[in-house]
Design an enzyme around this catalytic site. Structure first.
Site, PDB file in Angstrom:
ATOM      1  N   ASP A  74      64.650 -58.778 170.292  1.00 20.14           N
ATOM      2  CA  ASP A  74      64.887 -57.402 169.847  1.00 20.14           C
ATOM      3  C   ASP A  74      63.668 -56.841 169.126  1.00 20.14           C
ATOM      4  O   ASP A  74      63.364 -55.654 169.226  1.00 20.14           O
ATOM      5  CB  ASP A  74      66.107 -57.374 168.924  1.00 20.14           C
ATOM      6  N   ASP A  78      60.166 -56.904 171.903  1.00 22.97           N
ATOM      7  CA  ASP A  78      59.936 -55.864 172.912  1.00 22.97           C
ATOM      8  C   ASP A  78      59.197 -54.672 172.314  1.00 22.97           C
ATOM      9  O   ASP A  78      58.301 -54.094 172.930  1.00 22.97           O
ATOM     10  CB  ASP A  78      61.226 -55.445 173.624  1.00 22.97           C
ATOM     11  N   ASP A 110      70.996 -52.721 173.846  1.00 22.73           N
ATOM     12  CA  ASP A 110      71.376 -53.136 172.491  1.00 22.73           C
ATOM     13  C   ASP A 110      72.885 -53.055 172.284  1.00 22.73           C
ATOM     14  O   ASP A 110      73.470 -53.869 171.570  1.00 22.73           O
ATOM     15  CB  ASP A 110      70.679 -52.273 171.432  1.00 22.73           C
ATOM     16  N   ASP A 127      66.139 -49.989 175.995  1.00 13.46           N
ATOM     17  CA  ASP A 127      66.335 -50.853 174.822  1.00 13.46           C
ATOM     18  C   ASP A 127      67.602 -50.458 174.077  1.00 13.46           C
ATOM     19  O   ASP A 127      68.426 -51.305 173.711  1.00 13.46           O
ATOM     20  CB  ASP A 127      65.111 -50.745 173.906  1.00 13.46           C
TER      21      ASP A 127
END
Length: 197
Positions: free
Chosen positions: A62, A65, A87, A83
């Site tokens: 997390d 990236d 998530d 992303d």
């Protein structure tokens, strides 16, 4: 305090940015996969220590990236959207993994469901408010990094104690805080929108 922990970890990880894959989306997908693995890992009852390790790995991706995107000059709206979308899957998977770890205890399952709703609403309230022109950065005291750190600490404590009460009370508190954060963002956004109009 958790914010300071997050900042310290990010600064420490910046040193490895040059060796990370150049494609940040690859790291984002690896983060999703590691989160999904958390559910079957939670089924391995004799080794509960595996779940906090998987959560730690998911948290690493997390952060990684974003580091890769910034270091390689590949920050993009599409990457940020991917992303953010993944998530939500990751949050839900890790929370449900805790319910699985409990042996699908009905109380913890209800708490986990409530926590998933609270986590999704927390993210949605920010996205919706910002789509209406508000700045919501920093509004709410239990954002995604804090949630991951909390779940890591919770599952690690359970792995060390094997005490189901740790999961029951810990997940109950987690659900309460996530819902409170979602409500907090709703109130702030509503007030700011009323002031604008």
């Amino acid at each position: 305090m958790i914010g300071r922990i997050k900042s310290t970890l990010e600064h420490a990880l910046e040193r490895i940015a040059p060796v990370l894959p150049r494609n940040p989306n690859l790291l984002t997908v690896l983060g999703l996969l590691s989160s999904l693995i958390s559910i079957p890992v939670a089924l391995i009852k004799q080794y509960p220590i595996l779940l906090p390790i998987v959560i730690l790995v998911s948290g690493f991706f997390d952060v990684a990236d974003g580091l890769s995107a910034r270091f390689n000059g590949r920050v993009s709206s599409s990457g940020a959207f991917l992303d953010s979308a993944l998530d939500r899957f990751e949050d839900s998977a890790v929370i449900m993994a805790v319910a699985v770890l409990s042996g699908l205890n009905i109380t913890i399952m209800v708490e986990a469901y409530t926590a998933v709703v609270g986590s999704l609403l927390t993210s949605y309230m920010r996205a919706r408010a910002e789509s209406l022109g508000l700045r919501m950065l920093g509004v709410g005291f239990f954002e995604r990094p804090e949630r991951l750190i909390y779940l890591f600490a919770l599952t690690l404590t359970y792995a060390l104690t094997r005490n189901n009460a740790v999961l029951t009370y810990g997940m109950g508190l987690f659900a309460l805080i996530t819902l409170t954060t979602a409500i907090q963002r709703t109130i702030v956004a509503y007030r700011l929108l009323k002031e604008k109009h």
